[in-house]
Write an enzyme that holds these catalytic residues in place. Structure first.
Site, mmCIF file in Angstrom:
data_model
loop_
_atom_site.group_PDB
_atom_site.id
_atom_site.type_symbol
_atom_site.label_atom_id
_atom_site.label_comp_id
_atom_site.label_asym_id
_atom_site.label_seq_id
_atom_site.Cartn_x
_atom_site.Cartn_y
_atom_site.Cartn_z
ATOM 1 N N ASN A 126 0.838 -1.200 0.000
ATOM 2 C CA ASN A 126 0.000 0.000 0.000
ATOM 3 C C ASN A 126 0.874 1.251 0.000
ATOM 4 O O ASN A 126 1.381 1.668 1.038
ATOM 5 C CB ASN A 126 -0.905 -0.026 1.242
ATOM 6 C CG ASN A 126 -1.816 1.181 1.318
ATOM 7 O OD1 ASN A 126 -1.778 2.062 0.458
ATOM 8 N ND2 ASN A 126 -2.632 1.243 2.347
ATOM 9 N N CYS A 179 -2.276 5.096 0.600
ATOM 10 C CA CYS A 179 -3.276 5.504 1.587
ATOM 11 C C CYS A 179 -3.212 7.018 1.775
ATOM 12 O O CYS A 179 -2.170 7.560 2.121
ATOM 13 C CB CYS A 179 -3.052 4.829 2.928
ATOM 14 S SG CYS A 179 -4.254 5.415 4.148
#
Lengths: 254, 303
Positions: free
Chosen positions: B125, B128
Protein backbone atom coordinates in the site's frame (compact mmCIF):
# COMPACT_ATOMS: atom_id res chain seq x y z
CA UNK A 1 -25.29 -18.45 13.46
CA UNK A 2 -25.33 -16.63 10.12
CA UNK A 3 -26.02 -12.93 10.32
CA UNK A 4 -29.51 -11.87 9.30
CA UNK A 5 -30.50 -9.34 6.68
CA UNK A 6 -34.18 -9.17 5.93
CA UNK A 7 -36.78 -6.94 4.38
CA UNK A 8 -38.97 -6.14 7.36
CA UNK A 9 -42.57 -5.11 6.98
CA UNK A 10 -43.55 -1.80 8.55
CA UNK A 11 -46.45 -2.40 10.96
CA UNK A 12 -46.72 1.13 12.29
CA UNK A 13 -44.88 4.40 12.48
CA UNK A 14 -45.34 7.06 15.08
CA UNK A 15 -44.19 10.56 15.83
CA UNK A 16 -43.30 10.80 19.50
CA UNK A 17 -41.98 14.34 19.66
CA UNK A 18 -40.57 16.97 17.34
CA UNK A 19 -38.01 15.12 15.21
CA UNK A 20 -38.42 11.86 17.18
CA UNK A 21 -40.04 8.98 15.32
CA UNK A 22 -40.84 5.35 15.95
CA UNK A 23 -41.08 2.33 13.67
CA UNK A 24 -42.66 -0.99 14.55
CA UNK A 25 -41.26 -3.69 12.28
CA UNK A 26 -42.16 -7.28 11.61
CA UNK A 27 -38.79 -8.98 12.05
CA UNK A 28 -39.34 -12.30 13.78
CA UNK A 29 -35.80 -13.71 13.37
CA UNK A 30 -34.32 -10.52 14.82
CA UNK A 31 -36.82 -10.32 17.68
CA UNK A 32 -36.12 -13.96 18.55
CA UNK A 33 -32.44 -13.28 19.22
CA UNK A 34 -32.32 -9.66 20.30
CA UNK A 35 -31.60 -8.28 23.76
CA UNK A 36 -31.88 -4.81 25.28
CA UNK A 37 -28.95 -2.62 24.27
CA UNK A 38 -28.41 -4.24 20.87
CA UNK A 39 -29.03 -2.35 17.64
CA UNK A 40 -29.94 -2.93 14.01
CA UNK A 41 -28.67 -1.47 10.75
CA UNK A 42 -31.40 0.09 8.64
CA UNK A 43 -30.81 0.48 4.90
CA UNK A 44 -32.06 3.31 2.73
CA UNK A 45 -34.11 2.44 -0.35
CA UNK A 46 -32.25 5.18 -2.22
CA UNK A 47 -29.32 3.72 -4.15
CA UNK A 48 -27.17 6.83 -3.60
CA UNK A 49 -27.45 6.55 0.20
CA UNK A 50 -25.10 3.68 0.66
CA UNK A 51 -24.49 3.16 4.31
CA UNK A 52 -26.85 1.55 6.79
CA UNK A 53 -28.01 3.65 9.75
CA UNK A 54 -27.43 2.08 13.15
CA UNK A 55 -30.52 2.38 15.37
CA UNK A 56 -30.92 0.95 18.85
CA UNK A 57 -33.74 -1.38 19.80
CA UNK A 58 -36.38 0.36 21.89
CA UNK A 59 -38.65 -2.65 22.05
CA UNK A 60 -38.44 -6.39 21.38
CA UNK A 61 -41.58 -8.51 21.27
CA UNK A 62 -40.64 -12.15 20.84
CA UNK A 63 -44.24 -13.35 20.90
CA UNK A 64 -45.37 -11.06 18.11
CA UNK A 65 -42.03 -11.23 16.30
CA UNK A 66 -41.65 -7.46 16.19
CA UNK A 67 -39.00 -4.88 16.97
CA UNK A 68 -39.54 -1.23 17.74
CA UNK A 69 -37.08 1.49 16.81
CA UNK A 70 -37.22 5.05 18.13
CA UNK A 71 -34.80 7.47 16.55
CA UNK A 72 -34.14 11.12 15.86
CA UNK A 73 -34.35 12.41 12.30
CA UNK A 74 -30.78 13.60 11.80
CA UNK A 75 -30.46 13.63 8.03
CA UNK A 76 -31.88 12.41 4.74
CA UNK A 77 -31.66 8.72 5.66
CA UNK A 78 -33.56 8.93 8.94
CA UNK A 79 -36.03 11.32 7.28
CA UNK A 80 -36.72 8.63 4.69
CA UNK A 81 -37.41 6.11 7.48
CA UNK A 82 -39.78 8.55 9.16
CA UNK A 83 -41.87 8.60 5.99
CA UNK A 84 -42.27 4.81 5.68
CA UNK A 85 -45.88 3.70 5.59
CA UNK A 86 -47.45 0.60 7.13
CA UNK A 87 -47.17 -2.27 4.64
CA UNK A 88 -43.94 -0.96 3.14
CA UNK A 89 -40.66 -2.79 3.61
CA UNK A 90 -37.32 -1.68 4.94
CA UNK A 91 -34.10 -3.67 4.85
CA UNK A 92 -32.69 -4.47 8.29
CA UNK A 93 -29.62 -6.31 9.54
CA UNK A 94 -29.44 -7.46 13.11
CA UNK A 95 -29.44 -7.84 15.95
CA UNK A 96 -25.96 -6.30 16.14
CA UNK A 97 -23.56 -5.65 18.98
CA UNK A 98 -23.85 -6.72 22.59
CA UNK A 99 -26.70 -5.84 24.90
CA UNK A 100 -26.62 -4.65 28.50
CA UNK A 101 -25.59 -7.28 31.05
CA UNK A 102 -28.39 -7.59 33.62
CA UNK A 103 -26.79 -6.97 37.01
CA UNK A 104 -27.76 -5.78 40.45
CA UNK A 105 -31.02 -5.71 42.34
CA UNK A 106 -31.60 -1.95 42.23
CA UNK A 107 -30.51 -0.82 38.77
CA UNK A 108 -30.63 2.84 37.78
CA UNK A 109 -31.23 3.45 34.07
CA UNK A 110 -30.11 6.85 32.83
CA UNK A 111 -31.15 8.06 29.41
CA UNK A 112 -30.54 11.43 27.81
CA UNK A 113 -32.37 12.59 24.68
CA UNK A 114 -32.19 10.03 21.92
CA UNK A 115 -30.31 7.77 24.38
CA UNK A 116 -33.61 7.17 26.16
CA UNK A 117 -35.19 4.59 23.78
CA UNK A 118 -32.81 1.64 24.43
CA UNK A 119 -33.45 2.07 28.17
CA UNK A 120 -37.12 1.16 27.77
CA UNK A 121 -36.44 -2.44 26.76
CA UNK A 122 -33.84 -2.63 29.53
CA UNK A 123 -36.39 -1.42 32.06
CA UNK A 124 -38.75 -4.17 30.88
CA UNK A 125 -35.97 -6.75 31.15
CA UNK A 126 -35.53 -5.78 34.83
CA UNK A 127 -39.19 -6.56 35.46
CA UNK A 128 -40.14 -3.47 37.43
CA UNK A 129 -37.16 -3.20 39.79
CA UNK A 130 -35.37 -0.45 37.88
CA UNK A 131 -35.40 3.29 38.43
CA UNK A 132 -35.32 5.29 35.20
CA UNK A 133 -33.83 8.78 35.12
CA UNK A 134 -34.79 10.50 31.89
CA UNK A 135 -33.26 13.73 30.67
CA UNK A 136 -34.93 15.88 28.03
CA UNK A 137 -34.29 19.30 26.57
CA UNK A 138 -37.95 20.15 26.88
CA UNK A 139 -40.42 17.95 25.06
CA UNK A 140 -40.80 14.52 26.66
CA UNK A 141 -41.34 11.18 24.91
CA UNK A 142 -41.69 7.53 26.02
CA UNK A 143 -42.03 8.76 29.62
CA UNK A 144 -45.47 7.24 30.19
CA UNK A 145 -44.25 3.90 28.88
CA UNK A 146 -41.37 3.97 31.36
CA UNK A 147 -43.91 4.58 34.11
CA UNK A 148 -45.48 1.18 33.37
CA UNK A 149 -42.20 -0.69 33.89
CA UNK A 150 -40.08 1.37 36.29
CA UNK A 151 -39.97 4.23 38.77
CA UNK A 152 -39.39 7.37 36.72
CA UNK A 153 -37.47 10.55 37.54
CA UNK A 154 -37.42 13.28 34.94
CA UNK A 155 -35.11 16.20 34.25
CA UNK A 156 -35.68 18.89 31.66
CA UNK A 157 -33.08 21.46 30.64
CA UNK A 158 -35.67 24.23 30.57
CA UNK A 159 -37.32 23.12 33.79
CA UNK A 160 -40.67 22.62 32.08
CA UNK A 161 -41.12 19.33 33.94
CA UNK A 162 -39.38 17.51 36.82
CA UNK A 163 -35.96 18.61 37.91
CA UNK A 164 -34.54 21.61 36.07
CA UNK A 165 -31.16 20.57 34.68
CA UNK A 166 -29.47 17.30 33.89
CA UNK A 167 -30.08 13.67 34.78
CA UNK A 168 -27.46 13.99 37.52
CA UNK A 169 -29.32 16.96 38.99
CA UNK A 170 -32.41 14.73 39.12
CA UNK A 171 -30.47 11.89 40.76
CA UNK A 172 -29.22 14.26 43.49
CA UNK A 173 -32.47 16.11 43.99
CA UNK A 174 -34.61 12.98 44.11
CA UNK A 175 -31.94 11.01 46.02
CA UNK A 176 -32.10 8.19 43.47
CA UNK A 177 -29.88 5.35 44.61
CA UNK A 178 -29.07 1.94 43.25
CA UNK A 179 -26.38 -0.71 42.98
CA UNK A 180 -25.61 -0.48 39.24
CA UNK A 181 -25.88 2.27 36.62
CA UNK A 182 -26.77 2.01 32.94
CA UNK A 183 -26.48 5.05 30.70
CA UNK A 184 -27.07 6.05 27.11
CA UNK A 185 -27.03 9.61 25.84
CA UNK A 186 -24.79 12.44 24.71
CA UNK A 187 -21.08 12.29 25.53
CA UNK A 188 -21.11 15.03 28.22
CA UNK A 189 -23.86 13.10 30.03
CA UNK A 190 -21.92 9.84 29.81
CA UNK A 191 -18.83 11.59 31.19
CA UNK A 192 -20.79 12.95 34.13
CA UNK A 193 -22.40 9.58 34.84
CA UNK A 194 -19.02 7.86 34.71
CA UNK A 195 -17.57 10.35 37.19
CA UNK A 196 -20.56 9.81 39.46
CA UNK A 197 -20.17 6.02 39.21
CA UNK A 198 -16.51 6.22 40.14
CA UNK A 199 -17.26 8.53 43.07
CA UNK A 200 -20.06 6.30 44.32
CA UNK A 201 -18.10 3.14 43.52
CA UNK A 202 -20.89 1.70 41.39
CA UNK A 203 -20.58 -0.53 38.33
CA UNK A 204 -21.66 1.46 35.29
CA UNK A 205 -22.48 0.34 31.76
CA UNK A 206 -22.59 2.92 29.00
CA UNK A 207 -23.90 2.54 25.48
CA UNK A 208 -21.75 4.36 22.93
CA UNK A 209 -22.54 5.88 19.58
CA UNK A 210 -20.36 6.65 16.56
CA UNK A 211 -20.65 6.87 12.77
CA UNK A 212 -20.60 3.37 11.34
CA UNK A 213 -20.05 1.92 7.90
CA UNK A 214 -20.26 -1.88 8.02
CA UNK A 215 -21.90 -2.30 11.44
CA UNK A 216 -20.26 -5.70 11.94
CA UNK A 217 -16.68 -4.95 12.99
CA UNK A 218 -14.81 -5.01 9.69
CA UNK A 219 -14.25 -1.39 8.72
CA UNK A 220 -12.90 0.05 12.02
CA UNK A 221 -14.82 3.31 11.55
CA UNK A 222 -16.69 3.32 14.87
CA UNK A 223 -13.95 2.85 17.41
CA UNK A 224 -13.77 4.32 20.89
CA UNK A 225 -10.66 4.88 22.99
CA UNK A 226 -10.09 2.33 25.72
CA UNK A 227 -8.14 2.66 28.93
CA UNK A 228 -6.22 -0.56 28.28
CA UNK A 229 -4.91 -2.19 25.11
CA UNK A 230 -7.71 -4.19 23.52
CA UNK A 231 -7.00 -7.85 22.76
CA UNK A 232 -8.52 -7.71 19.28
CA UNK A 233 -7.25 -4.38 17.96
CA UNK A 234 -3.94 -4.65 19.86
CA UNK A 235 -4.20 -0.88 20.43
CA UNK A 236 -6.33 1.25 22.77
CA UNK A 237 -9.35 1.10 20.49
CA UNK A 238 -12.47 -1.03 20.55
CA UNK A 239 -15.14 -1.37 17.90
CA UNK A 240 -18.42 0.10 19.11
CA UNK A 241 -20.49 -1.98 16.65
CA UNK A 242 -19.02 -5.35 17.48
CA UNK A 243 -17.27 -5.10 20.87
CA UNK A 244 -19.94 -2.68 22.15
CA UNK A 245 -22.04 -0.65 21.94
CA UNK A 246 -22.22 -1.36 25.69
CA UNK A 247 -19.01 -1.02 27.68
CA UNK A 248 -18.18 -0.82 31.38
CA UNK A 249 -17.59 2.92 31.73
CA UNK A 250 -14.16 2.40 33.29
CA UNK A 251 -12.98 0.52 30.18
CA UNK A 252 -13.49 3.45 27.81
CA UNK A 253 -12.24 7.02 27.58
CA UNK A 254 -15.16 9.37 27.28
CA UNK B 1 -16.66 -22.59 -18.24
CA UNK B 2 -13.30 -21.30 -16.99
CA UNK B 3 -13.29 -18.47 -14.47
CA UNK B 4 -9.70 -19.00 -13.32
CA UNK B 5 -7.22 -16.19 -13.73
CA UNK B 6 -3.52 -16.14 -12.95
CA UNK B 7 -1.81 -13.24 -11.21
CA UNK B 8 1.97 -13.47 -11.02
CA UNK B 9 1.89 -17.27 -11.17
CA UNK B 10 -0.89 -17.59 -8.57
CA UNK B 11 -4.10 -19.07 -9.94
CA UNK B 12 -7.35 -17.71 -8.50
CA UNK B 13 -10.53 -19.77 -8.93
CA UNK B 14 -12.29 -16.62 -10.09
CA UNK B 15 -11.25 -13.00 -10.55
CA UNK B 16 -13.16 -11.61 -7.55
CA UNK B 17 -11.40 -10.55 -4.38
CA UNK B 18 -12.08 -8.17 -1.52
CA UNK B 19 -10.50 -4.74 -1.35
CA UNK B 20 -8.09 -4.07 1.48
CA UNK B 21 -9.53 -2.25 4.46
CA UNK B 22 -13.14 -3.16 3.74
CA UNK B 23 -13.03 -6.78 4.82
CA UNK B 24 -10.79 -6.94 7.91
CA UNK B 25 -9.19 -10.36 7.73
CA UNK B 26 -12.47 -11.92 6.65
CA UNK B 27 -13.75 -13.03 10.05
CA UNK B 28 -16.78 -10.75 10.13
CA UNK B 29 -17.90 -11.67 6.62
CA UNK B 30 -17.41 -15.39 7.22
CA UNK B 31 -20.64 -15.12 9.24
CA UNK B 32 -22.45 -14.46 5.94
CA UNK B 33 -20.86 -16.90 3.49
CA UNK B 34 -18.03 -19.35 2.92
CA UNK B 35 -14.96 -17.27 2.08
CA UNK B 36 -13.85 -20.25 -0.03
CA UNK B 37 -16.02 -18.95 -2.88
CA UNK B 38 -13.71 -15.94 -3.32
CA UNK B 39 -10.82 -15.70 -5.74
CA UNK B 40 -8.81 -14.19 -2.89
CA UNK B 41 -9.14 -12.28 0.35
CA UNK B 42 -7.06 -9.12 0.54
CA UNK B 43 -6.50 -8.23 4.18
CA UNK B 44 -6.65 -4.87 5.89
CA UNK B 45 -3.19 -3.27 5.73
CA UNK B 46 -0.75 -4.48 8.36
CA UNK B 47 2.35 -2.70 9.62
CA UNK B 48 5.36 -3.71 11.69
CA UNK B 49 3.87 -2.42 14.95
CA UNK B 50 0.25 -1.81 16.02
CA UNK B 51 -1.18 1.49 14.73
CA UNK B 52 -3.99 3.31 16.51
CA UNK B 53 -5.33 5.06 13.42
CA UNK B 54 -7.09 8.42 13.32
CA UNK B 55 -9.56 10.01 15.75
CA UNK B 56 -13.30 9.69 15.06
CA UNK B 57 -15.41 10.50 13.14
CA UNK B 58 -13.55 8.39 10.65
CA UNK B 59 -16.24 8.13 7.97
CA UNK B 60 -18.89 10.21 6.26
CA UNK B 61 -21.41 9.37 3.60
CA UNK B 62 -21.34 11.22 0.26
CA UNK B 63 -23.61 10.97 -2.77
CA UNK B 64 -23.26 7.39 -4.04
CA UNK B 65 -20.14 7.06 -2.00
CA UNK B 66 -18.41 7.57 1.28
CA UNK B 67 -15.24 9.03 2.70
CA UNK B 68 -13.00 7.32 5.18
CA UNK B 69 -10.00 8.32 7.19
CA UNK B 70 -9.42 5.24 9.34
CA UNK B 71 -5.69 5.90 9.26
CA UNK B 72 -4.56 2.29 8.85
CA UNK B 73 -5.40 1.12 12.35
CA UNK B 74 -3.92 -2.36 12.54
CA UNK B 75 -2.78 -4.84 15.20
CA UNK B 76 0.79 -5.14 13.95
CA UNK B 77 2.42 -7.99 12.06
CA UNK B 78 3.01 -10.37 15.00
CA UNK B 79 -0.61 -10.68 16.12
CA UNK B 80 -1.66 -10.70 12.47
CA UNK B 81 0.58 -13.69 11.72
CA UNK B 82 -0.50 -15.65 14.79
CA UNK B 83 -4.23 -14.95 14.47
CA UNK B 84 -5.39 -13.65 11.09
CA UNK B 85 -3.36 -15.83 8.72
CA UNK B 86 -4.30 -19.11 10.50
CA UNK B 87 -7.95 -17.99 10.38
CA UNK B 88 -7.81 -17.38 6.62
CA UNK B 89 -6.00 -20.68 6.03
CA UNK B 90 -9.22 -22.45 7.01
CA UNK B 91 -10.79 -21.36 3.72
CA UNK B 92 -10.10 -22.59 0.21
CA UNK B 93 -9.09 -19.18 -1.11
CA UNK B 94 -5.89 -17.29 -1.81
CA UNK B 95 -4.50 -14.95 0.82
CA UNK B 96 -3.18 -11.54 -0.19
CA UNK B 97 -1.70 -9.53 2.65
CA UNK B 98 -1.78 -5.77 2.30
CA UNK B 99 1.36 -4.20 3.77
CA UNK B 100 1.76 -0.63 4.97
CA UNK B 101 4.65 1.23 6.48
CA UNK B 102 5.90 4.64 7.52
CA UNK B 103 9.31 4.17 5.96
CA UNK B 104 10.93 2.05 3.30
CA UNK B 105 12.60 0.00 6.03
CA UNK B 106 9.25 -0.75 7.65
CA UNK B 107 7.74 -2.09 4.44
CA UNK B 108 10.80 -4.28 4.00
CA UNK B 109 10.66 -5.60 7.55
CA UNK B 110 6.98 -6.56 7.28
CA UNK B 111 7.61 -8.25 3.96
CA UNK B 112 10.52 -10.18 5.49
CA UNK B 113 8.38 -11.24 8.44
CA UNK B 114 5.82 -12.62 5.98
CA UNK B 115 8.42 -14.63 4.03
CA UNK B 116 7.76 -17.86 5.93
CA UNK B 117 4.00 -17.41 6.20
CA UNK B 118 1.47 -19.26 4.04
CA UNK B 119 0.56 -16.13 2.10
CA UNK B 120 0.04 -16.23 -1.67
CA UNK B 121 0.66 -12.63 -2.67
CA UNK B 122 1.65 -9.34 -1.08
CA UNK B 123 -0.04 -6.06 -1.87
CA UNK B 124 2.04 -3.03 -0.98
CA UNK B 125 0.00 0.00 0.00
CA UNK B 126 1.77 3.10 -1.26
CA UNK B 127 -1.49 4.93 -1.73
CA UNK B 128 -3.28 5.50 1.59
CA UNK B 129 -4.28 9.18 1.66
CA UNK B 130 -5.05 9.20 5.39
CA UNK B 131 -1.71 8.85 7.10
CA UNK B 132 0.81 11.64 7.47
CA UNK B 133 3.92 9.63 6.73
CA UNK B 134 4.38 6.67 4.42
CA UNK B 135 1.37 5.60 2.42
CA UNK B 136 0.67 8.00 -0.35
CA UNK B 137 4.01 9.79 0.01
CA UNK B 138 5.53 6.84 -1.84
CA UNK B 139 2.67 6.64 -4.28
CA UNK B 140 2.74 10.12 -5.78
CA UNK B 141 6.36 10.25 -6.84
CA UNK B 142 7.40 7.76 -9.54
CA UNK B 143 11.00 7.61 -8.31
CA UNK B 144 9.94 6.87 -4.71
CA UNK B 145 7.39 4.31 -5.90
CA UNK B 146 10.01 2.54 -7.97
CA UNK B 147 12.46 2.54 -5.07
CA UNK B 148 9.93 1.04 -2.63
CA UNK B 149 8.98 -1.57 -5.18
CA UNK B 150 12.59 -2.57 -5.72
CA UNK B 151 13.35 -2.74 -1.99
CA UNK B 152 10.23 -4.80 -1.31
CA UNK B 153 10.89 -7.09 -4.23
CA UNK B 154 14.43 -7.76 -3.00
CA UNK B 155 13.06 -8.83 0.38
CA UNK B 156 9.86 -10.58 -0.63
CA UNK B 157 9.40 -14.33 -0.89
CA UNK B 158 5.92 -13.93 -2.43
CA UNK B 159 4.99 -12.08 -5.65
CA UNK B 160 4.35 -8.38 -5.12
CA UNK B 161 1.34 -6.31 -6.15
CA UNK B 162 1.85 -2.55 -5.90
CA UNK B 163 -1.36 -0.68 -5.03
CA UNK B 164 -1.50 2.66 -6.78
CA UNK B 165 -3.12 5.95 -5.85
CA UNK B 166 -5.44 7.77 -8.21
CA UNK B 167 -4.28 11.07 -6.70
CA UNK B 168 -1.66 11.58 -9.41
CA UNK B 169 -1.51 13.46 -12.68
CA UNK B 170 -0.39 10.52 -14.81
CA UNK B 171 -1.38 7.04 -13.66
CA UNK B 172 0.43 5.40 -16.60
CA UNK B 173 3.72 6.90 -15.41
CA UNK B 174 3.18 5.49 -11.90
CA UNK B 175 2.29 2.08 -13.33
CA UNK B 176 5.43 2.05 -15.46
CA UNK B 177 7.53 3.15 -12.46
CA UNK B 178 6.49 0.24 -10.25
CA UNK B 179 6.82 -2.17 -13.17
CA UNK B 180 10.38 -0.90 -13.65
CA UNK B 181 10.94 -1.53 -9.93
CA UNK B 182 9.99 -5.16 -10.45
CA UNK B 183 6.30 -5.27 -9.47
CA UNK B 184 4.67 -8.58 -10.38
CA UNK B 185 1.25 -6.95 -10.65
CA UNK B 186 -0.45 -3.65 -9.90
CA UNK B 187 -3.77 -2.87 -8.27
CA UNK B 188 -5.79 0.32 -8.49
CA UNK B 189 -7.45 2.52 -7.56
CA UNK B 190 -7.10 3.38 -3.92
CA UNK B 191 -9.45 6.13 -2.72
CA UNK B 192 -9.54 9.68 -4.06
CA UNK B 193 -8.75 12.36 -1.51
CA UNK B 194 -11.84 14.35 -0.66
CA UNK B 195 -13.31 16.69 1.90
CA UNK B 196 -16.77 17.11 3.37
CA UNK B 197 -17.95 20.03 5.45
CA UNK B 198 -20.83 20.08 7.92
CA UNK B 199 -22.40 23.47 7.19
CA UNK B 200 -24.62 23.26 10.26
CA UNK B 201 -21.69 23.13 12.67
CA UNK B 202 -19.30 24.73 10.16
CA UNK B 203 -16.74 22.03 10.76
CA UNK B 204 -15.06 19.21 8.84
CA UNK B 205 -17.15 16.05 8.66
CA UNK B 206 -14.07 13.95 9.42
CA UNK B 207 -11.68 14.45 12.33
CA UNK B 208 -8.86 14.05 9.80
CA UNK B 209 -10.33 16.88 7.69
CA UNK B 210 -9.73 14.93 4.47
CA UNK B 211 -10.60 11.35 3.66
CA UNK B 212 -10.56 8.86 0.84
CA UNK B 213 -13.64 8.83 -1.36
CA UNK B 214 -14.88 5.40 -2.44
CA UNK B 215 -18.04 3.74 -3.71
CA UNK B 216 -20.03 3.88 -6.96
CA UNK B 217 -19.37 7.62 -7.34
CA UNK B 218 -15.73 6.98 -8.25
CA UNK B 219 -16.24 4.02 -10.59
CA UNK B 220 -15.90 5.80 -13.97
CA UNK B 221 -12.62 7.34 -12.82
CA UNK B 222 -11.39 3.95 -11.69
CA UNK B 223 -12.34 2.25 -14.98
CA UNK B 224 -10.51 4.94 -16.93
CA UNK B 225 -7.38 4.59 -14.79
CA UNK B 226 -7.41 0.79 -14.98
CA UNK B 227 -7.66 1.07 -18.77
CA UNK B 228 -4.74 3.51 -18.90
CA UNK B 229 -2.60 1.43 -16.54
CA UNK B 230 -3.34 -1.82 -18.36
CA UNK B 231 -2.14 -0.22 -21.58
CA UNK B 232 1.01 1.13 -19.94
CA UNK B 233 2.37 -2.08 -18.43
CA UNK B 234 2.60 -5.76 -19.27
CA UNK B 235 2.12 -7.09 -15.72
CA UNK B 236 -1.43 -8.03 -14.66
CA UNK B 237 -3.72 -5.32 -13.33
CA UNK B 238 -6.23 -5.75 -10.51
CA UNK B 239 -9.07 -3.28 -10.84
CA UNK B 240 -11.21 -1.73 -8.13
CA UNK B 241 -13.13 1.41 -7.32
CA UNK B 242 -16.86 1.44 -6.75
CA UNK B 243 -17.64 -2.11 -7.85
CA UNK B 244 -21.00 -3.23 -6.46
CA UNK B 245 -22.05 -6.02 -8.82
CA UNK B 246 -21.06 -8.18 -11.78
CA UNK B 247 -21.75 -5.54 -14.42
CA UNK B 248 -19.42 -3.13 -12.61
CA UNK B 249 -16.77 -5.85 -12.34
CA UNK B 250 -17.08 -6.71 -16.03
CA UNK B 251 -16.39 -3.10 -17.01
CA UNK B 252 -13.05 -3.32 -15.21
CA UNK B 253 -12.25 -6.70 -16.79
CA UNK B 254 -13.08 -5.42 -20.28
CA UNK B 255 -10.92 -2.36 -19.54
CA UNK B 256 -7.98 -4.65 -18.89
CA UNK B 257 -8.18 -5.92 -15.31
CA UNK B 258 -7.24 -9.57 -14.80
CA UNK B 259 -9.03 -9.52 -11.44
CA UNK B 260 -11.24 -7.14 -9.49
CA UNK B 261 -11.82 -6.20 -5.86
CA UNK B 262 -15.05 -5.45 -4.06
CA UNK B 263 -14.60 -2.76 -1.43
CA UNK B 264 -17.17 -0.29 -0.18
CA UNK B 265 -20.01 -2.50 -1.46
CA UNK B 266 -19.23 -4.96 1.34
CA UNK B 267 -20.49 -2.33 3.79
CA UNK B 268 -23.96 -2.09 2.32
CA UNK B 269 -24.26 -5.58 0.89
CA UNK B 270 -22.22 -8.23 2.69
CA UNK B 271 -23.04 -10.62 -0.15
CA UNK B 272 -21.66 -8.28 -2.86
CA UNK B 273 -18.62 -10.46 -3.61
CA UNK B 274 -20.39 -13.84 -4.01
CA UNK B 275 -23.18 -12.15 -5.98
CA UNK B 276 -20.57 -10.63 -8.30
CA UNK B 277 -19.00 -14.06 -8.87
CA UNK B 278 -22.39 -15.54 -9.73
CA UNK B 279 -23.25 -12.61 -11.98
CA UNK B 280 -20.01 -12.94 -13.93
CA UNK B 281 -20.82 -16.62 -14.57
CA UNK B 282 -24.31 -15.75 -15.85
CA UNK B 283 -22.88 -13.07 -18.12
CA UNK B 284 -20.38 -15.56 -19.55
CA UNK B 285 -23.19 -18.04 -20.16
CA UNK B 286 -25.37 -15.42 -21.84
CA UNK B 287 -22.54 -14.18 -24.03
CA UNK B 288 -21.22 -17.65 -24.83
CA UNK B 289 -17.84 -16.89 -23.27
CA UNK B 290 -16.11 -20.12 -22.25
CA UNK B 291 -13.01 -18.54 -20.71
CA UNK B 292 -12.98 -15.38 -18.64
CA UNK B 293 -9.54 -14.55 -20.01
CA UNK B 294 -11.19 -13.80 -23.36
CA UNK B 295 -12.81 -10.80 -21.69
CA UNK B 296 -9.71 -9.24 -20.15
CA UNK B 297 -8.99 -6.01 -22.02
CA UNK B 298 -11.53 -6.92 -24.73
CA UNK B 299 -13.16 -3.49 -24.84
CA UNK B 300 -13.30 -2.04 -28.35
CA UNK B 301 -14.48 1.15 -30.02
CA UNK B 302 -18.14 1.48 -30.92
CA UNK B 303 -18.81 0.01 -34.35
Amino acid sequence: MPKRILDAGVIAREKLAEGIFGLLLEAEPIAAEAAAGQFVSLYSAQADRLLPRPISLCGIDRERGTIRLVYRVAGAGTKEFSELLPGEKVRVMGPLGNGFPLKGSRPVLIGGGIGIPPMLELAKAFGGRAAAVLGYRSERFLETEFECVSRVYTATEDGSFGTRGTVLDAIRQEKVSGDVLYACGPLPMLRAVKEYAIRENLPCYVSMEERMACGIGACLACVCRTTETDAHSNVRNRRICKDGPVFEAREVEL
Amino acid sequence: MNTEVTIAGVTLKNPVMTASGTFGSGEEYSAFYDLGCLGAVVTKGVALTPWEGNPTPRIAETHSGMMNAIGLQNPGIELFCSRDIPFLKRFDTKIIVNVCGKSLEEYVEVVRRLAGEPVDLLEINISCPNVKVGGIAFGQDPKAAEAVTRAVKDAARQPVIMKLSPNVTDIAEMARAVEAGGADAISLINTLTGMKIDIDRQCFALANRTGGVSGPAIKPIAVRMVYQAAHAVSVPVIGMGGITCASDALEFILAGASAVSIGTANFFNPYAAPETIEGIRSYMEQKGVSDIRELIGAVRDRA
